[in-house]
Motif scaffolding. Sequence first.
Motif, PDB file in Angstrom:
ATOM      1  N   GLU A 105       0.828  -1.199   0.000  1.00  0.00           N
ATOM      2  CA  GLU A 105       0.000   0.000   0.000  1.00  0.00           C
ATOM      3  C   GLU A 105       0.867   1.255   0.000  1.00  0.00           C
ATOM      4  O   GLU A 105       0.538   2.241  -0.660  1.00  0.00           O
ATOM      5  CB  GLU A 105      -0.950  -0.003   1.198  1.00  0.00           C
ATOM      6  CG  GLU A 105      -2.077  -0.993   1.042  1.00  0.00           C
ATOM      7  CD  GLU A 105      -2.945  -1.095   2.287  1.00  0.00           C
ATOM      8  OE1 GLU A 105      -2.537  -0.607   3.367  1.00  0.00           O
ATOM      9  OE2 GLU A 105      -4.030  -1.687   2.177  1.00  0.00           O
ATOM     10  N   TYR A 106       1.982   1.230   0.720  1.00  0.00           N
ATOM     11  CA  TYR A 106       2.902   2.366   0.746  1.00  0.00           C
ATOM     12  C   TYR A 106       3.481   2.595  -0.655  1.00  0.00           C
ATOM     13  O   TYR A 106       3.521   3.723  -1.136  1.00  0.00           O
ATOM     14  CB  TYR A 106       4.029   2.123   1.751  1.00  0.00           C
ATOM     15  CG  TYR A 106       5.082   3.195   1.693  1.00  0.00           C
ATOM     16  CD1 TYR A 106       4.881   4.426   2.305  1.00  0.00           C
ATOM     17  CD2 TYR A 106       6.269   2.985   0.996  1.00  0.00           C
ATOM     18  CE1 TYR A 106       5.831   5.417   2.236  1.00  0.00           C
ATOM     19  CE2 TYR A 106       7.230   3.977   0.921  1.00  0.00           C
ATOM     20  CZ  TYR A 106       7.007   5.193   1.536  1.00  0.00           C
ATOM     21  OH  TYR A 106       7.957   6.177   1.463  1.00  0.00           O
ATOM     22  N   GLN A 109       2.176   1.684  -3.489  1.00  0.00           N
ATOM     23  CA  GLN A 109       1.088   2.138  -4.347  1.00  0.00           C
ATOM     24  C   GLN A 109       0.829   3.633  -4.129  1.00  0.00           C
ATOM     25  O   GLN A 109       0.645   4.386  -5.089  1.00  0.00           O
ATOM     26  CB  GLN A 109      -0.176   1.333  -4.053  1.00  0.00           C
ATOM     27  CG  GLN A 109      -1.315   1.643  -4.986  1.00  0.00           C
ATOM     28  CD  GLN A 109      -2.541   0.796  -4.692  1.00  0.00           C
ATOM     29  OE1 GLN A 109      -2.730   0.313  -3.582  1.00  0.00           O
ATOM     30  NE2 GLN A 109      -3.365   0.613  -5.695  1.00  0.00           N
ATOM     31  N   SER A 110       0.836   4.082  -2.892  1.00  0.00           N
ATOM     32  CA  SER A 110       0.630   5.497  -2.585  1.00  0.00           C
ATOM     33  C   SER A 110       1.760   6.346  -3.169  1.00  0.00           C
ATOM     34  O   SER A 110       1.525   7.414  -3.737  1.00  0.00           O
ATOM     35  CB  SER A 110       0.567   5.682  -1.070  1.00  0.00           C
ATOM     36  OG  SER A 110       0.534   7.041  -0.733  1.00  0.00           O
ATOM     37  N   PHE A 111       2.976   5.869  -3.060  1.00  0.00           N
ATOM     38  CA  PHE A 111       4.136   6.571  -3.610  1.00  0.00           C
ATOM     39  C   PHE A 111       4.024   6.683  -5.132  1.00  0.00           C
ATOM     40  O   PHE A 111       4.262   7.747  -5.701  1.00  0.00           O
ATOM     41  CB  PHE A 111       5.420   5.829  -3.213  1.00  0.00           C
ATOM     42  CG  PHE A 111       6.664   6.480  -3.727  1.00  0.00           C
ATOM     43  CD1 PHE A 111       7.138   7.649  -3.154  1.00  0.00           C
ATOM     44  CD2 PHE A 111       7.373   5.917  -4.787  1.00  0.00           C
ATOM     45  CE1 PHE A 111       8.288   8.256  -3.619  1.00  0.00           C
ATOM     46  CE2 PHE A 111       8.514   6.517  -5.263  1.00  0.00           C
ATOM     47  CZ  PHE A 111       8.979   7.680  -4.682  1.00  0.00           C
ATOM     48  N   PHE A 126       1.337   6.658  -6.870  1.00  0.00           N
ATOM     49  CA  PHE A 126       0.250   7.586  -7.179  1.00  0.00           C
ATOM     50  C   PHE A 126       0.748   9.029  -7.106  1.00  0.00           C
ATOM     51  O   PHE A 126       0.439   9.849  -7.972  1.00  0.00           O
ATOM     52  CB  PHE A 126      -0.924   7.377  -6.217  1.00  0.00           C
ATOM     53  CG  PHE A 126      -2.064   8.308  -6.467  1.00  0.00           C
ATOM     54  CD1 PHE A 126      -2.896   8.135  -7.561  1.00  0.00           C
ATOM     55  CD2 PHE A 126      -2.303   9.383  -5.618  1.00  0.00           C
ATOM     56  CE1 PHE A 126      -3.949   8.999  -7.809  1.00  0.00           C
ATOM     57  CE2 PHE A 126      -3.344  10.255  -5.859  1.00  0.00           C
ATOM     58  CZ  PHE A 126      -4.173  10.059  -6.954  1.00  0.00           C
ATOM     59  N   ARG A 127       1.541   9.351  -6.078  1.00  0.00           N
ATOM     60  CA  ARG A 127       2.097  10.706  -5.966  1.00  0.00           C
ATOM     61  C   ARG A 127       2.998  11.012  -7.152  1.00  0.00           C
ATOM     62  O   ARG A 127       3.001  12.139  -7.663  1.00  0.00           O
ATOM     63  CB  ARG A 127       2.857  10.866  -4.646  1.00  0.00           C
ATOM     64  CG  ARG A 127       1.940  10.974  -3.445  1.00  0.00           C
ATOM     65  CD  ARG A 127       2.662  11.433  -2.199  1.00  0.00           C
ATOM     66  NE  ARG A 127       3.866  10.727  -1.877  1.00  0.00           N
ATOM     67  CZ  ARG A 127       3.959   9.654  -1.089  1.00  0.00           C
ATOM     68  NH1 ARG A 127       2.849   9.151  -0.565  1.00  0.00           N
ATOM     69  NH2 ARG A 127       5.106   9.082  -0.844  1.00  0.00           N
TER      70      ARG A 127
END
Length: 118
Positions: free
Chosen positions: A47-48, A50-52, A54-55
Amino acid sequence: KKEMKRFQEMLEEKRKVVVERARQMLSEGMVLDANDLPDEMDLASSEYIQSFEFRLRVREKSLLSKLDLALKKIDEGTFGICEVCDEPIGKKRLEARPETSLCIKCKEDQERDEKAYG
């Protein structure tokens, strides 16, 4: 006119690289399937990541918009003019960041304001 052509080529090349990176990210996919992950730590790590990613996509999208705007300005004849003070942007600054819309003085003022006001 020769310099404008060179800046246009630089911008188009940068745009091509950004679009190619975006395609690569999309082809790799950002699908997260909890069934593929054996434990909570793996899930949290995924999830981390994936979030990175996305940014990164958001930043790439912003850069793409700036590149498109700079190319449009070349067509309109307004490329290399600061959007704030209407003064010419220095050649060295344009060579370093051809997508810029601010001269170095206005950019420094903007960064100082951002730092002061968060």
